[in-house]
Design an enzyme around this catalytic site. Structure first.
Site, mmCIF file in Angstrom:
data_model
loop_
_atom_site.group_PDB
_atom_site.id
_atom_site.type_symbol
_atom_site.label_atom_id
_atom_site.label_comp_id
_atom_site.label_asym_id
_atom_site.label_seq_id
_atom_site.Cartn_x
_atom_site.Cartn_y
_atom_site.Cartn_z
ATOM 1 N N SER A 286 0.813 -1.211 0.000
ATOM 2 C CA SER A 286 0.000 0.000 0.000
ATOM 3 C C SER A 286 0.849 1.265 0.000
ATOM 4 C CB SER A 286 -0.947 0.004 1.205
ATOM 5 O OG SER A 286 -1.919 -1.004 1.079
ATOM 6 N N THR B 275 -1.524 4.309 3.054
ATOM 7 C CA THR B 275 -2.208 5.024 1.968
ATOM 8 C C THR B 275 -2.397 6.505 2.274
ATOM 9 O OG1 THR B 275 -3.298 2.970 1.299
ATOM 10 C CG2 THR B 275 -4.222 5.034 0.465
#
Length: 386
Positions: free
Chosen positions: A107, A160
């Site tokens: 991520s 993220t």
């Protein structure tokens, strides 16, 4: 006395480590292959011929379903008896998610590609392969006078959301990522991770430092309900937020609050919203977890599309950083809202992920392209050089 001193010293070192490990404790297999929905919801369908969007967007809302591939999307469609808000988004493309170091991204590298437009190594947060910082779309928007925001169901310091605001060589540097918030003028951020701001190894209390910069800081959305302007930070949990079945409509409320504040900027805004825990259900091979999070995320998509359809100058993009679990749909039942799935992995996979777009500039997102192109297209459509 000596034993007491040693105990205190052990706590000093162990407690921060517990918070760090808590950031990754969702990666535990808890296989549950069947999901039966009991909470169906209606979907408003828009007549695209009646929507007269502006040529270019003033605002961009990027929604990232972490771990969301086409199977996760169709699992949601199946669970809600054949329809999701996502289906209002007629422009669809696919992004290739490989990182600079691995066929299967994490991520951090996936988020950095979307946020900064550069491929980097797994684990990198807002830095390139040379570990030098790369300016993110959020930072570029900010420097051009737009309001900016981040919302997440994970810790706001997780990979993220961190990729949009921080620049660190390792995703596990949560306290350093939190400190990077002080180096920006982000207008709104809502998510977990409070302990990385005010229970730190270095003794700094970043919530107090943020307040000194003019931020209104709260630890719940209810406490922040009356705030409708100014700079806002809501740290909703010590680490991550609870899963969908326990946190209520936190993501929907947080997104509404962010849009309420950000839209007051006459120059426009950029907002990233992450449905973090679709990924966690994939890691667990838990269909109930995956689909519950997918439906929760889609309800937020519906609310954002309603705003964009009315506003006419907001581009909405929905995508993922990668797929998780290698999810495959088996003999399910759309009429009953029942999903049966199997999995090939408890980790991420290397398949392409969908990109949905709605609003001014949506046509740019058709086709197959690298994940970095999402950044390029957003930057092009903002037209900061005009």
């Amino acid at each position: 006395m000596k034993n007491r001193f040693l105990q205190l010293m052990a706590l000093f070192f162990i407690l921060p480590l517990c918070a760090v490990f808590a950031q990754e404790d969702y990666k535990v297999k808890d296989a549950k292959l069947t999901y039966q929905n009991e909470d169906f919801y209606d979907v408003e369908i828009y007549d695209h011929e009646q929507l007269k969007f502006k040529k270019y967007p003033k605002n961009i809302i990027l929604l990232i379903g972490d771990g969301m591939g086409v199977s996760q999307v169709f699992a949601g469609i199946t669970a809600n008896k054949g329809i999701l808000h996502l289906q209002n988004m007629k422009t669809i493309g696919f992004s290739k998610t490989q990182s600079a170091s691995n066929y299967i991204t994490d991520s951090a590298a996936g988020g950095t590609a979307l946020a900064c437009g550069k491929k980097t190594y797994n684990g990198a947060i807002g830095v390139g392969p040379d570990k030098e910082p790369i300016e993110s779309i959020l930072e570029i928007a900010e420097s051009n006078g737009l309001a900016t925001g981040l919302v997440s169901t994970s810790s706001i310091t997780h990979a993220t959301p961190a990729s949009f605001i921080a620049h660190q060589p390792k995703r596990s540097m949560y306290e350093e990522i939190a400190a990077d918030f002080l180096l920006t003028d982000i207008d709104v951020f809502i998510g977990g991770g409070e302990s990385f701001f005010n229970q730190r190894k270095d003794g700094r209390n970043l919530t107090e430092e943020l307040e000194a910069k003019g931020y209104q800081i709260f630890n719940s959305l209810d406490a922040a309900s009356s705030v409708n302007e100014g700079k806002l930070g809501v740290l909703t949990a010590p680490a991550h937020n609870d899963k969908f079945s326990e946190r209520g409509d936190m993501l929907l409320q947080a997104t509404d609050k962010a849009v309420e504040i950000l839209q007051k900027n006459k120059n426009g805004f950029f907002l990233m919203v992450e449905g973090s825990q679709i990924d966690w259900g994939g890691h667990a091979n838990n269909t109930s977890f995956v689909v519950g999070e997918m439906l929760d995320f889609d309800k937020v998509v519906g609310q954002v599309l309603k705003f964009a359809a009315s506003n006419r100058e907001t581009l909405v993009i929905v995508t993922a950083d990668h797929e998780t679990g290698g999810m495959a749909l088996e003999d399910s039942d759309i009429a009953a809202g029942k999903v049966q799935a199997s999995y090939t992995s408890t980790d991420h996979t290397g398949v392409m992920v969908p990109v949905f777009a709605f609003g001014p500039g949506a046509a740019e997102f058709m086709g197959i392209y690298e994940n970095t192109a999402v950044f390029d297209k957003m930057l092009k459509l903002y037209r900061f050089d005009k």
